[in-house]
Design a protein around this motif. Structure first.
Motif, PDB file in Angstrom:
ATOM      1  N   LEU A 230       0.851  -1.195   0.000  1.00 44.02           N
ATOM      2  CA  LEU A 230       0.000   0.000   0.000  1.00 44.02           C
ATOM      3  C   LEU A 230       0.883   1.239   0.000  1.00 44.02           C
ATOM      4  N   ARG A 231       0.379   2.278  -0.628  1.00 40.05           N
ATOM      5  CA  ARG A 231       1.075   3.573  -0.576  1.00 40.05           C
ATOM      6  C   ARG A 231       0.061   4.634  -0.153  1.00 40.05           C
ATOM      7  N   PRO A 232      -0.308   4.630   1.130  1.00 43.14           N
ATOM      8  CA  PRO A 232      -1.325   5.566   1.585  1.00 43.14           C
ATOM      9  C   PRO A 232      -0.798   7.002   1.547  1.00 43.14           C
ATOM     10  N   PRO A 233      -1.671   7.935   1.224  1.00 42.61           N
ATOM     11  CA  PRO A 233      -1.216   9.318   1.061  1.00 42.61           C
ATOM     12  C   PRO A 233      -1.070  10.075   2.386  1.00 42.61           C
ATOM     13  N   GLY A 234      -1.495   9.479   3.512  1.00 44.99           N
ATOM     14  CA  GLY A 234      -1.549  10.210   4.783  1.00 44.99           C
ATOM     15  C   GLY A 234      -0.246  10.184   5.562  1.00 44.99           C
ATOM     16  N   PRO A 235      -0.325  10.591   6.822  1.00 46.17           N
ATOM     17  CA  PRO A 235       0.861  10.680   7.687  1.00 46.17           C
ATOM     18  C   PRO A 235       1.332   9.311   8.187  1.00 46.17           C
ATOM     19  N   PRO A 236       2.577   9.228   8.697  1.00 47.01           N
ATOM     20  CA  PRO A 236       3.106   7.955   9.222  1.00 47.01           C
ATOM     21  C   PRO A 236       2.201   7.305  10.259  1.00 47.01           C
ATOM     22  N   ALA A 237       1.474   8.108  11.032  1.00 49.30           N
ATOM     23  CA  ALA A 237       0.612   7.543  12.086  1.00 49.30           C
ATOM     24  C   ALA A 237      -0.483   6.645  11.518  1.00 49.30           C
ATOM     25  N   ASP A 238      -0.784   6.757  10.226  1.00 49.23           N
ATOM     26  CA  ASP A 238      -1.830   5.915   9.626  1.00 49.23           C
ATOM     27  C   ASP A 238      -1.436   4.435   9.581  1.00 49.23           C
ATOM     28  N   ALA A 239      -0.155   4.154   9.695  1.00 53.27           N
ATOM     29  CA  ALA A 239       0.297   2.757   9.597  1.00 53.27           C
ATOM     30  C   ALA A 239      -0.368   1.876  10.656  1.00 53.27           C
ATOM     31  N   GLY A 240      -0.591   2.425  11.851  1.00 53.66           N
ATOM     32  CA  GLY A 240      -1.189   1.644  12.936  1.00 53.66           C
ATOM     33  C   GLY A 240      -2.601   1.191  12.613  1.00 53.66           C
ATOM     34  N   VAL A 241      -3.407   2.089  12.053  1.00 51.54           N
ATOM     35  CA  VAL A 241      -4.792   1.730  11.722  1.00 51.54           C
ATOM     36  C   VAL A 241      -4.810   0.698  10.599  1.00 51.54           C
ATOM     37  N   LEU A 242      -3.896   0.845   9.644  1.00 57.26           N
ATOM     38  CA  LEU A 242      -3.865  -0.106   8.526  1.00 57.26           C
ATOM     39  C   LEU A 242      -3.554  -1.513   9.031  1.00 57.26           C
ATOM     40  N   SER A 243      -2.770  -1.572  10.077  1.00 61.54           N
ATOM     41  CA  SER A 243      -2.449  -2.875  10.633  1.00 61.54           C
ATOM     42  C   SER A 243      -3.693  -3.497  11.299  1.00 61.54           C
ATOM     43  N   LEU A 244      -4.529  -2.689  11.949  1.00 60.10           N
ATOM     44  CA  LEU A 244      -5.790  -3.209  12.493  1.00 60.10           C
ATOM     45  C   LEU A 244      -6.729  -3.614  11.359  1.00 60.10           C
ATOM     46  N   LEU A 245      -6.761  -2.770  10.336  1.00 62.16           N
ATOM     47  CA  LEU A 245      -7.622  -3.006   9.169  1.00 62.16           C
ATOM     48  C   LEU A 245      -7.341  -4.373   8.537  1.00 62.16           C
ATOM     49  N   ALA A 246      -6.074  -4.740   8.504  1.00 63.72           N
ATOM     50  CA  ALA A 246      -5.691  -6.021   7.899  1.00 63.72           C
ATOM     51  C   ALA A 246      -6.326  -7.184   8.658  1.00 63.72           C
ATOM     52  N   GLY A 247      -6.336  -7.099   9.989  1.00 61.16           N
ATOM     53  CA  GLY A 247      -6.953  -8.156  10.790  1.00 61.16           C
ATOM     54  C   GLY A 247      -8.450  -8.231  10.557  1.00 61.16           C
ATOM     55  N   VAL A 248      -9.079  -7.064  10.442  1.00 61.18           N
ATOM     56  CA  VAL A 248     -10.528  -7.030  10.197  1.00 61.18           C
ATOM     57  C   VAL A 248     -10.840  -7.699   8.852  1.00 61.18           C
ATOM     58  N   ALA A 249     -10.022  -7.425   7.838  1.00 63.05           N
ATOM     59  CA  ALA A 249     -10.261  -8.012   6.506  1.00 63.05           C
ATOM     60  C   ALA A 249     -10.176  -9.542   6.560  1.00 63.05           C
ATOM     61  N   VAL A 250      -9.201 -10.061   7.300  1.00 56.45           N
ATOM     62  CA  VAL A 250      -9.067 -11.527   7.401  1.00 56.45           C
ATOM     63  C   VAL A 250     -10.274 -12.118   8.135  1.00 56.45           C
ATOM     64  N   ALA A 251     -10.646 -11.501   9.259  1.00 51.94           N
ATOM     65  CA  ALA A 251     -11.779 -12.031  10.040  1.00 51.94           C
ATOM     66  C   ALA A 251     -13.052 -12.044   9.204  1.00 51.94           C
ATOM     67  N   ARG A 252     -13.274 -10.988   8.459  1.00 52.93           N
ATOM     68  CA  ARG A 252     -14.470 -10.919   7.600  1.00 52.93           C
ATOM     69  C   ARG A 252     -14.459 -12.014   6.544  1.00 52.93           C
ATOM     70  N   SER A 253     -13.313 -12.189   5.901  1.00 48.32           N
ATOM     71  CA  SER A 253     -13.231 -13.183   4.830  1.00 48.32           C
ATOM     72  C   SER A 253     -13.398 -14.598   5.359  1.00 48.32           C
ATOM     73  N   LEU A 254     -12.824 -14.860   6.516  1.00 41.70           N
ATOM     74  CA  LEU A 254     -12.975 -16.204   7.091  1.00 41.70           C
ATOM     75  C   LEU A 254     -14.450 -16.496   7.330  1.00 41.70           C
ATOM     76  N   ARG A 255     -15.156 -15.461   7.790  1.00 47.83           N
ATOM     77  CA  ARG A 255     -16.586 -15.656   8.070  1.00 47.83           C
ATOM     78  C   ARG A 255     -17.376 -15.811   6.771  1.00 47.83           C
TER      79      ARG A 255
END
Ligand code: BTN
Length: 250
Positions: free
Chosen positions: A67-92
């Protein structure tokens, strides 16, 4: 955001490599565009969080997304949570497997780890890139893992009692990732954080978090807008932005 609509359009499937995160980071440093995905059948030096290794036998689903997000470095933390949410959703949705999340993004089934995610980024004044690496225990039994990992790990094959179509899972995760990432770019972190909270089992628990600067122990109270964990310790509140979290029994 137009560039966010293409996750996996370029998909590199490599039989054996050291680490999909490592390969994709090298490509990212060379200017690879957003959305490229690297998948491996086997990793010789799979990487886990906090500098640990990641056992990656054949049959797993080992892949990384650039990913190449356009926002600040602090956005990296949320993207890491987002990744877990995507996996949980897909498994379901794809497999009917109900999972939960342990901060920041371990995906648990029956209290055991089915998927680990390693988010690595480079930033200057802004975020240059984020590589999200997914390690999903798919079509193997945990007896294929080193002995010390077997009690705390579980695989899709064990949950469903049959092997699964790994490419279908990959496709589903990339779809969910793309949708969530698009929503994040358009509307910020609130939606992701609230979905994460619905799936998470960390908040309200006593936790022990191993961080780069030491151990933080206390009650996990909340996550903030950047995905950091707020822990109430006997010495006062501590904000933890990265670390390995253990739920303490009792
Ligand atoms: C963790 O420690 O929980 C994170 C594990 C992440 C493993 C995946 S496998 C694909 C990608 N490439 C790596 O070297 N690591 C991640």
């Amino acid at each position: 955001m137009e560039s966010a609509r293409k996750l996996g359009e370029k998909l590199l499937i490599i039989e054996v490599l050291e680490s999909t995160n490592q390969t994709l980071r090298e490509l990212a440093e060379g200017g690879e565009p957003e959305g490229t995905v690297v998948v491996a059948e086997e990793q010789r030096a799979g990487r886990g969080r906090l500098g640990r290794g990641w056992a990656s036998p054949r049959g797993g689903l080992w892949f990384s997304v650039l990913l190449r997000p356009p926002g600040p470095p602090a956005d990296a933390g949320v993207l890491s949570l987002l990744a877990g949410v995507a996996v949980a959703r897909s498994l379901r949705n794809e497999l009917g497997i109900r999972s939960s999340l342990k901060w920041p993004n371990d995906v648990l089934v029956e209290g055991k780890k089915l998927c680990g995610i390693l988010s690595e980024s480079r930033s200057g004044p802004g975020l240059d890139y984020v590589v999200l690496g997914f390690g999903i225990n798919a079509n193997f039994l945990v007896s294929a893992l080193p002995e010390d990992l077997r009690r705390s790990a579980i695989s899709v094959k064990e949950v469903l009692r049959e092997p699964v179509d790994r490419l279908a899972i990959l496709r589903s995760i990339l779809n969910d990732l793309e949708r969530l990432y698009g929503a994040f770019l358009a509307g910020g972190s609130a939606g992701i954080i609230s979905e994460w909270k619905e799936l998470a089992v960390t908040l309200g628990r006593q936790v022990r978090v191993e961080t780069a600067t030491g151990l933080v122990e206390g009650r996990a109270e909340d996550v903030d807008g950047s995905g950091a964990l707020l822990v109430r310790t006997p010495e006062g509140p501590v904000t933890v932005s990265a670390g390995d979290c253990v739920h303490v029994q009792g």
